[in-house]
Scaffold this motif. Sequence first.
Motif, mmCIF file in Angstrom:
data_model
loop_
_atom_site.group_PDB
_atom_site.id
_atom_site.type_symbol
_atom_site.label_atom_id
_atom_site.label_comp_id
_atom_site.label_asym_id
_atom_site.label_seq_id
_atom_site.Cartn_x
_atom_site.Cartn_y
_atom_site.Cartn_z
ATOM 1 N N GLU A 1 0.847 -1.198 0.000
ATOM 2 C CA GLU A 1 0.000 0.000 0.000
ATOM 3 C C GLU A 1 0.877 1.241 0.000
ATOM 4 O O GLU A 1 1.877 1.302 0.702
ATOM 5 N N THR A 2 0.467 2.221 -0.798
ATOM 6 C CA THR A 2 1.245 3.450 -0.893
ATOM 7 C C THR A 2 0.365 4.661 -0.647
ATOM 8 O O THR A 2 -0.863 4.582 -0.698
ATOM 9 N N LYS A 3 1.029 5.771 -0.371
ATOM 10 C CA LYS A 3 0.340 7.056 -0.230
ATOM 11 C C LYS A 3 1.206 8.123 -0.873
ATOM 12 O O LYS A 3 2.432 7.984 -0.963
ATOM 13 N N VAL A 4 0.572 9.169 -1.315
ATOM 14 C CA VAL A 4 1.270 10.298 -1.925
ATOM 15 C C VAL A 4 1.626 11.294 -0.831
ATOM 16 O O VAL A 4 0.808 11.601 0.037
ATOM 17 N N GLN B 1 7.445 18.762 -4.766
ATOM 18 C CA GLN B 1 7.481 17.520 -5.530
ATOM 19 C C GLN B 1 6.769 16.418 -4.756
ATOM 20 O O GLN B 1 6.935 16.279 -3.540
ATOM 21 N N MET B 2 5.952 15.625 -5.452
ATOM 22 C CA MET B 2 5.232 14.527 -4.827
ATOM 23 C C MET B 2 5.908 13.201 -5.140
ATOM 24 O O MET B 2 6.458 13.015 -6.223
ATOM 25 N N LYS B 3 5.850 12.278 -4.168
ATOM 26 C CA LYS B 3 6.358 10.913 -4.351
ATOM 27 C C LYS B 3 5.381 9.949 -3.702
ATOM 28 O O LYS B 3 4.596 10.323 -2.834
ATOM 29 N N LEU B 4 5.484 8.691 -4.122
ATOM 30 C CA LEU B 4 4.732 7.623 -3.489
ATOM 31 C C LEU B 4 5.587 7.019 -2.380
ATOM 32 O O LEU B 4 6.770 6.735 -2.585
ATOM 33 N N TYR B 5 4.979 6.835 -1.219
ATOM 34 C CA TYR B 5 5.654 6.235 -0.074
ATOM 35 C C TYR B 5 4.871 5.026 0.394
ATOM 36 O O TYR B 5 3.642 5.022 0.377
ATOM 37 N N THR C 1 3.521 1.146 5.112
ATOM 38 C CA THR C 1 4.081 0.323 6.188
ATOM 39 C C THR C 1 5.446 0.810 6.654
ATOM 40 O O THR C 1 5.673 0.998 7.845
ATOM 41 N N CYS C 2 6.364 1.035 5.706
ATOM 42 C CA CYS C 2 7.754 1.324 6.094
ATOM 43 C C CYS C 2 8.206 2.743 5.761
ATOM 44 O O CYS C 2 9.334 3.121 6.053
ATOM 45 N N ASN C 3 7.357 3.519 5.106
ATOM 46 C CA ASN C 3 7.622 4.914 4.778
ATOM 47 C C ASN C 3 8.793 5.109 3.803
ATOM 48 O O ASN C 3 9.438 6.154 3.777
ATOM 49 N N LYS C 4 9.066 4.098 2.974
ATOM 50 C CA LYS C 4 10.112 4.218 1.964
ATOM 51 C C LYS C 4 9.531 4.847 0.699
ATOM 52 O O LYS C 4 8.423 4.515 0.287
ATOM 53 N N ALA C 5 10.289 5.754 0.083
ATOM 54 C CA ALA C 5 9.882 6.303 -1.207
ATOM 55 C C ALA C 5 9.979 5.187 -2.236
ATOM 56 O O ALA C 5 11.027 4.556 -2.378
ATOM 57 N N PRO D 1 3.835 9.376 -8.159
ATOM 58 C CA PRO D 1 2.417 9.141 -8.430
ATOM 59 C C PRO D 1 2.065 9.442 -9.882
ATOM 60 O O PRO D 1 2.682 10.296 -10.519
ATOM 61 N N ASN D 2 1.055 8.720 -10.385
ATOM 62 C CA ASN D 2 0.545 9.042 -11.715
ATOM 63 C C ASN D 2 -0.445 10.199 -11.584
ATOM 64 O O ASN D 2 -0.736 10.683 -10.476
ATOM 65 N N GLN D 3 -0.970 10.653 -12.680
ATOM 66 C CA GLN D 3 -1.845 11.832 -12.670
ATOM 67 C C GLN D 3 -3.078 11.610 -11.803
ATOM 68 O O GLN D 3 -3.476 12.497 -11.050
ATOM 69 N N ASP D 4 -3.690 10.437 -11.878
ATOM 70 C CA ASP D 4 -4.871 10.146 -11.062
ATOM 71 C C ASP D 4 -4.544 10.187 -9.574
ATOM 72 O O ASP D 4 -5.319 10.731 -8.774
ATOM 73 N N GLU D 5 -3.405 9.633 -9.173
ATOM 74 C CA GLU D 5 -3.000 9.643 -7.768
ATOM 75 C C GLU D 5 -2.725 11.063 -7.286
ATOM 76 O O GLU D 5 -3.086 11.436 -6.167
ATOM 77 N N MET D 6 -2.128 11.886 -8.138
ATOM 78 C CA MET D 6 -1.879 13.283 -7.768
ATOM 79 C C MET D 6 -3.190 14.042 -7.602
ATOM 80 O O MET D 6 -3.358 14.781 -6.643
ATOM 81 N N ASN D 7 -4.123 13.841 -8.535
ATOM 82 C CA ASN D 7 -5.406 14.524 -8.445
ATOM 83 C C ASN D 7 -6.160 14.126 -7.186
ATOM 84 O O ASN D 7 -6.745 14.975 -6.503
#
Length: 70
Positions: free
Chosen positions: A34-37, A45-49, A52-56, A60-66
Motif C-alpha cells: 500500500e502506498t500514499k502520496v 514535488q510529490m512521491k509515493l511512499y 508500512t515502512c515509509n520508503k519512497a 504518483p501518476n496523474q490520477d494519484e496526484m489529483n
Amino acid sequence: MEKDKQIKVNALESEIKRLEREKIEIQNSCNHKETKVKFVDDTNQMKLYCITCNKAVGYPNQDEMNEFLR
C-alpha cells in the motif's frame, strides 16, 4: 566537561547509524503493498511512499496526484 559532550555526541551518532541500518533492513524486507502520496520534504514535488515502512517507492501518476490534491 567538553570531553563528556564529545563522548555523548559520538554515542548519539553511533545510535543514529544503528537505527538507520535497522530502518533500511525493514524497508528492504517490506513488500510495499500500500502506498500514499506525500510531498518530499521542503519541496513541492510529490512521491509515493509505502504506508508500512515509509520508503519512497516511486512517483504518483496523474490520477494519484489529483486524488491527493482533493
